[in-house]
Motif scaffolding. Structure first.
Motif, PDB file in Angstrom:
ATOM      1  N   VAL A 435       0.829  -1.202   0.000  1.00 16.47           N
ATOM      2  CA  VAL A 435       0.000   0.000   0.000  1.00 16.47           C
ATOM      3  C   VAL A 435       0.864   1.252   0.000  1.00 16.47           C
ATOM      4  CG1 VAL A 435      -1.799   1.299   1.176  1.00 16.47           C
ATOM      5  CG2 VAL A 435      -1.841  -1.199   1.228  1.00 16.47           C
ATOM      6  N   ASP A 436       0.694   2.071  -1.001  1.00 14.30           N
ATOM      7  CA  ASP A 436       1.217   3.438  -1.074  1.00 14.30           C
ATOM      8  C   ASP A 436       0.175   4.208  -1.870  1.00 14.30           C
ATOM      9  OD1 ASP A 436       2.548   5.785  -1.238  1.00 14.30           O
ATOM     10  OD2 ASP A 436       4.353   4.998  -2.187  1.00 14.30           O
ATOM     11  N   LEU A 437      -0.860   4.659  -1.165  1.00 15.50           N
ATOM     12  CA  LEU A 437      -2.079   5.176  -1.781  1.00 15.50           C
ATOM     13  C   LEU A 437      -2.058   6.694  -1.863  1.00 15.50           C
ATOM     14  CD1 LEU A 437      -4.993   4.325  -2.765  1.00 15.50           C
ATOM     15  CD2 LEU A 437      -5.738   4.889  -0.445  1.00 15.50           C
ATOM     16  N   LYS A 438      -2.512   7.204  -3.003  1.00 20.37           N
ATOM     17  CA  LYS A 438      -2.637   8.650  -3.195  1.00 20.37           C
ATOM     18  C   LYS A 438      -3.988   8.930  -3.841  1.00 20.37           C
ATOM     19  CE  LYS A 438       2.307   9.437  -3.735  1.00 20.37           C
ATOM     20  NZ  LYS A 438       2.676   8.051  -3.426  1.00 20.37           N
ATOM     21  N   ALA A 439      -4.703   9.903  -3.289  1.00 26.24           N
ATOM     22  CA  ALA A 439      -6.006  10.294  -3.826  1.00 26.24           C
ATOM     23  C   ALA A 439      -6.062  11.801  -3.942  1.00 26.24           C
ATOM     24  CB  ALA A 439      -7.128   9.787  -2.917  1.00 26.24           C
ATOM     25  N   LYS A 440      -6.799  12.277  -4.937  1.00 25.25           N
ATOM     26  CA  LYS A 440      -6.860  13.716  -5.187  1.00 25.25           C
ATOM     27  C   LYS A 440      -8.242  14.091  -5.698  1.00 25.25           C
ATOM     28  CE  LYS A 440      -3.370  15.838  -7.040  1.00 25.25           C
ATOM     29  NZ  LYS A 440      -3.033  16.899  -6.069  1.00 25.25           N
ATOM     30  N   LEU A 441      -8.748  15.224  -5.214  1.00 18.62           N
ATOM     31  CA  LEU A 441      -9.933  15.873  -5.759  1.00 18.62           C
ATOM     32  C   LEU A 441      -9.560  17.310  -6.096  1.00 18.62           C
ATOM     33  CD1 LEU A 441     -12.696  14.669  -3.251  1.00 18.62           C
ATOM     34  CD2 LEU A 441     -12.358  13.860  -5.591  1.00 18.62           C
ATOM     35  N   TRP A 442     -10.082  17.830  -7.199  1.00 15.01           N
ATOM     36  CA  TRP A 442      -9.717  19.181  -7.603  1.00 15.01           C
ATOM     37  C   TRP A 442     -10.856  19.853  -8.356  1.00 15.01           C
ATOM     38  CZ3 TRP A 442     -10.042  19.784 -12.820  1.00 15.01           C
ATOM     39  CH2 TRP A 442      -9.863  18.654 -13.621  1.00 15.01           C
ATOM     40  N   PHE A 443     -10.794  21.183  -8.359  1.00 20.64           N
ATOM     41  CA  PHE A 443     -11.791  22.006  -9.046  1.00 20.64           C
ATOM     42  C   PHE A 443     -11.099  23.253  -9.565  1.00 20.64           C
ATOM     43  CE2 PHE A 443     -14.698  25.689  -8.744  1.00 20.64           C
ATOM     44  CZ  PHE A 443     -15.645  25.309  -9.689  1.00 20.64           C
ATOM     45  N   SER A 444     -11.346  23.603 -10.813  1.00 24.72           N
ATOM     46  CA  SER A 444     -10.811  24.849 -11.366  1.00 24.72           C
ATOM     47  C   SER A 444     -11.919  25.569 -12.118  1.00 24.72           C
ATOM     48  CB  SER A 444      -9.622  24.576 -12.301  1.00 24.72           C
ATOM     49  OG  SER A 444     -10.025  23.826 -13.426  1.00 24.72           O
ATOM     50  N   ASP A 445     -11.963  26.877 -11.941  1.00 28.86           N
ATOM     51  CA  ASP A 445     -13.007  27.706 -12.540  1.00 28.86           C
ATOM     52  C   ASP A 445     -12.342  28.951 -13.118  1.00 28.86           C
ATOM     53  OD1 ASP A 445     -15.277  29.043 -13.290  1.00 28.86           O
ATOM     54  OD2 ASP A 445     -16.017  29.403 -11.262  1.00 28.86           O
ATOM     55  N   THR A 446     -12.375  29.078 -14.441  1.00 27.14           N
ATOM     56  CA  THR A 446     -11.793  30.233 -15.120  1.00 27.14           C
ATOM     57  C   THR A 446     -12.892  30.996 -15.831  1.00 27.14           C
ATOM     58  OG1 THR A 446      -9.691  29.081 -15.470  1.00 27.14           O
ATOM     59  CG2 THR A 446     -10.115  31.027 -16.810  1.00 27.14           C
ATOM     60  N   LYS A 447     -12.924  32.302 -15.595  1.00 29.36           N
ATOM     61  CA  LYS A 447     -13.926  33.146 -16.237  1.00 29.36           C
ATOM     62  C   LYS A 447     -13.243  34.365 -16.836  1.00 29.36           C
ATOM     63  CE  LYS A 447     -18.066  33.454 -14.692  1.00 29.36           C
ATOM     64  NZ  LYS A 447     -19.306  33.713 -13.904  1.00 29.36           N
ATOM     65  N   ASN A 448     -13.654  34.694 -18.051  1.00 33.81           N
ATOM     66  CA  ASN A 448     -13.120  35.850 -18.772  1.00 33.81           C
ATOM     67  C   ASN A 448     -14.297  36.747 -19.161  1.00 33.81           C
ATOM     68  OD1 ASN A 448     -11.569  36.230 -22.065  1.00 33.81           O
ATOM     69  ND2 ASN A 448     -11.824  37.718 -20.431  1.00 33.81           N
TER      70      ASN A 448
END
Length: 888
Positions: A435-448
């Motif tokens: 076991v060498d576990l990695k988890a990720k959650l992400w969010f990106s919001d770009t507005k022009n």
């Protein structure tokens, strides 16, 4: 009539000890706030100090030649770093005055060398099981005195040579050493290089990386548009901030994919030039660039509870102000908080005066380039927690707000860019090789948000929201033939694009706002990927890797195609509406001039999907301790983007009939071969020098390459611009080299890129050839390809360190060969002359907490426009910048 208010509303330790190699230190990433709260509750019951949980181990027995004269401890550790192959990540700020080491000369293991170096100083050390040396008493407060009067230091960690978290190293422009141990086409822009660049924006920090360029065809957009080995835009290159994808696209006169990242908070930039086989590789055709933000360890000194930095700078040539404050606090040994704010203000710069006759002056008023200034405000918030020894949780939020404005007569164009990126990840590395576990959650919001104004305000808003996650695990086994590991996992993300514009109906009943909506269409794209990679390491000289991943996508959206529009006419008398990009063009309505009747719209509903199996393989050997040749093969797959598939409408404020969608676009697929070598050695010509080299040849063959061309829509008997799949194979091949030699008092490095691009230039066309501007043989015509990288680029970086290395003075020379695309009728517009640019940079450390930096970019005041740019937007002339940084 729109008023101002109305307009504004629209805007682990490792499980296996290899007797020949120092194993990587545990790495950890970010997890969600829910997980953070859960583990925080556990903290009081089960948390242990990292020092208390480690067990002393023996260091690697590999002997090396050492030659270190008696000197202060801080400078001795830097020399020890170069000669031992280990890397100090936090020693510089943790050392204290008055401690001198012994003379060390001869061949020793790292442990023997430290014993002799520190004998009689009162400074103790031990090696941990993860290949790190910890210097200092385990339970002693920093700065305490021993019975014999010698100083006992705060704990100093000297990490193993494969530490990917190192911010700098002995390579080209401070590249960390792990880059020269990785059998892959990877480069890193270090914090040192970023600070020395005198960058106007984040895109300037990539200018000297082999195989990498930044598109500069649209100056008012301060986003980073990365080109790797000739590939850019529409997610061909995955762009990330702390692992969160930045998939914002906006069509225009230049590159479309833009990453908005604040250079004040960049710790390093990691570039992979071939598609990765693990997390981050889904949907990529040609590599990735990841902007990593600063961490608490970068800001808070070792052994301290809190700390920070204040930086302020200014300069000439409209470099008005660039400053930031970053501070952090350790609430306990297992929990830290980091925050920062930044502000930058740049005006419209002046062009160089040397050979200025080459510059297109239509965008220059007085001697300043229009639309090249901007003002930005950024912020960073980060939490890092280690609730138990084998679990680490991080949460990060970066916000970046940029405004720019163009005002010339009746031409007004106000732009606002806002990016919010949130990442959370968790790593779990228990006492199990499985076991060498990695988890990720992400969010990106770009507005022009943009407001154009010729006679009345014309507001429009472009946006892209992306969110996703990943989970992966590595299991390790000991086999009779060597160490075997399996890395497996899944990743998925969704892009949701949306463009809003105020309807503008002309006399023919056509909505001119569709010129915005169609070129930057609304839609949704989903991507999911699973992967399995196996690695076998045999006797520390042979490494074999093989992998397989499956990528699957789905794209949905709706668009329109119209049959009547407007036309460009050159300089007519009495023009009432000029083109906003090139004022030599006037916009006139065809239906008003020629009495055309508008044709009806055709609506398109698009829902398509696809997938592919993608193998990869790699072999690397180490015939000598300092040499690592390798061979890599990989296949990659990029689905058509929302913009490419749903592309319609026309130039803003004009015809909504210039472009049409293509629901039949196929995904691009590529096969990439790489042959390379790493050289990493110390003591080459003298006892305390270092030599680093990464050389690599590559070839990439792409089928179904997507480019803009001309297409025929029979119901309207009209030819449109449309994205198509090119016939045949697009080939890109080249050579990349990064090399550096450092002798302590002086250093010198070279970056070299040679790229040959053979773009497929034909595609299947099913309309009448006599109405096309560039007919070809049979039923095929040439496509329009805008950006082609120059064949050769060369950068030389060298400098000296004086006054006990407190004063550094360096210089750079960059040469770029002439760029002359040969494919497509639009290509010559984006050609570029050859140019050579000289820069000077330096720094002076008043003490360990205060440093003055300065730079003079474009010393000879050369007038040029960068490759992957346009003559309408030349580069800045001579610019002097200076900044002062204070640590507290």
């Amino acid at each position: 009539m729109w008023g101002y208010q109305d307009v504004m509303k629209c805007r682990s330790v490792s499980k296996r000890v290899d007797s020949q190699r120092l194993i990587k230190a545990k790495r950890a990433f970010l997890s969600g706030s829910v997980a953070l709260a859960v583990f925080a509750n556990i903290n009081g019951a089960v948390a242990q100090t990292a020092m208390g949980s480690q067990t002393p181990q023996q260091a690697s027995p590999v002997a090396r030649d050492f030659n270190i004269p008696a000197q202060p401890l801080q400078s001795a550790l830097l020399t020890f770093n170069r000669q031992s192959g280990m890397q100090i990540t936090s020693a510089a700020n943790a050392t204290q005055q008055g401690v001198r080491v012994n003379t060390l000369s001869g061949r020793f293991t790292p442990q023997q060398a430290l014993e002799k170096l520190l004998a009689g100083t009162g400074v103790s050390f031990y090696f941990t099981g993860n290949g790190a040396a910890v210097i200092g008493e385990r339970q002693t407060v920093g700065g305490a005195q021993t019975l014999d009067g010698s100083t006992v230091l705060e704990t100093i960690v000297v990490t193993g040579k494969t530490d990917r978290n190192a911010a700098t190293g002995s390579g080209f422009q401070g590249t960390p050493d792990w880059v020269y141990e990785a059998p892959a086409s990877v480069s890193v822009v270090s914090k040192e290089a970023i600070e020395n660049s005198g960058a106007r924006s984040a895109r300037d920090v990539l200018d000297h990386v082999a195989g990498v360029q930044v598109n500069r065809s649209e100056s008012q957009k301060p986003g980073v548009q990365v080109n790797i080995r000739g590939l850019q835009d529409n997610n061909r290159v995955v762009a990330m901030i702390d692992g969160a994808r930045q998939n914002f696209q906006r069509a225009g006169h230049g590159g479309s994919q833009q990453v908005f990242v604040d250079s004040s908070f960049i710790r390093s930039v990691e570039i992979e030039k071939a598609t990765g086989s693990g997390v981050g590789g889904a949907g990529s055709l040609g590599g990735s660039v990841n902007f990593r933000s600063v961490t608490a360890d970068d800001i808070i000194k070792s052994g301290e509870k809190w700390g920070g930095t204040i930086t302020a700078g200014s300069g000439t040539n409209a470099f008005d102000f660039d400053g930031n404050v970053i501070a952090g606090i350790r609430l306990s040994e297992d929990f830290s908080i980091l925050g920062g704010v930044s502000h930058k203000r740049l005006g419209e710069y002046k062009v160089g005066k040397r050979d200025s006759k080459l510059i297109e002056w239509s965008t220059i008023v007085g001697d300043e380039v229009l639309s090249t200034g901007f003002e930005s405000v950024g912020s960073l918030f980060k939490m890092e927690a280690t609730p138990v020894d084998d679990v680490k949780i991080d949460l990060s939020w970066m916000r970046y707000d940029i405004t720019s404005s163009l005002s010339e007569g009746t031409r007004i164009d106000d732009e606002d860019y806002l990016n919010n990126t949130i990442t959370s990840s968790l790593s779990w590395d228990p006492e199990s090789a499985l076991v060498d576990l990695k988890a990720k959650l992400w969010f990106s919001d770009t507005k022009n948000d943009e407001v154009r104004n010729y006679t009345i305000p014309d507001p429009v808003s472009y946006g892209m929201r992306s969110w996703g996650g990943s989970i992966e695990n590595t299991s390790r086994f000991e086999l009779p033939v060597g160490a075997f590991s399996l890395n497996y996992g899944v990743e998925a993300f969704r892009d949701s694009g949306e463009t809003d514009a105020i309807a503008r109906i002309n006399a023919s009943g056509i909505d001119e706002a569709y010129g915005y909506k169609g070129m930057n269409p609304s839609g949704r794209a989903d991507m999911a990927s699973g992967f399995l990679n196996a690695t076998l390491e045999h006797d520390d000289w042979l490494t074999v890797r093989g992998g397989l991943r499956y990528d699957h996508y789905r794209l949905k959206g709706a668009t329109q195609i119209a049959g009547v529009g407007k036309s460009f006419v050159i300089s007519p008398a009495g023009c009432e509406l000029w083109d906003d990009f090139d004022p030599t063009f006037c916009i006139i309505e065809i239906d008003e001039q020629l009495g055309q009747e508008p044709a009806p719209y055709t609506n398109f509903e698009i829902d398509k999907s696809g997938g592919a199996w993608l193998p990869s393989a790699s072999i690397s050997i180490k015939p000598f301790d300092w040499l690592q040749p390798f061979v890599n093969y990989s296949e990659s797959y990029r689905p058509p983007s929302i913009m490419e598939t749903l592309f319609s409408g026309g130039h803003p404020n004009t015809s909504p009939t210039a472009n049409m969608p293509n629901p039949n676009l196929r995904a691009e697929q590529a096969k990439t071969w790489e042959l390379g070598a790493n050289i990493k050695t110390d003591g080459l010509l003298s006892s305390d020098d270092s030599f680093r080299l990464k050389a690599l040849w590559f070839r990439r063959d792409i089928t179904d390459y997507i480019a803009m061309a001309r297409g025929y829509y029979a119901p309207f008997e009209k030819v449109y611009d449309v994205n198509v799949n090119l016939d045949g194979t697009t080939r890109m091949r080249g050579l990349e080299l990064e090399v550096n030699y450092d002798i302590g008092l002086a250093y010198g490095g070279v970056s070299y890129t040679r790229t040959n691009t053979d773009l497929a230039s034909t595609y299947t066309y099913d309309g009448p050839s006599d109405i096309n501007a560039t007919p070809g043989s049979g039923n095929e015509i040439r496509s329009s390809v805008i950006f082609v990288v120059p064949k050769e680029r060369f950068s030389l970086d060298a400098g000296v360190r004086m006054l006990d290395e407190r004063f550094v003075l360096g210089g750079r020379m960059t040469y770029v060969q002439q760029t002359q695309p040969t494919v497509g009728v639009l290509a010559p517009t984006y050609s570029a002359y050859a140019y050579r640019v000289y820069d000077i940079y330096g720094s002076y450390a008043f003490n360990e907490n205060t440093k003055l930096r300065f730079a003079v970019n474009n010393v000879t005041d050369e007038a040029y426009w960068p490759s992957l740019g346009t003559s309408a937007i030349p580069a800045p002339g001579r610019t002097f910048t200076a900044s002062l940084s204070v640590k507290f």
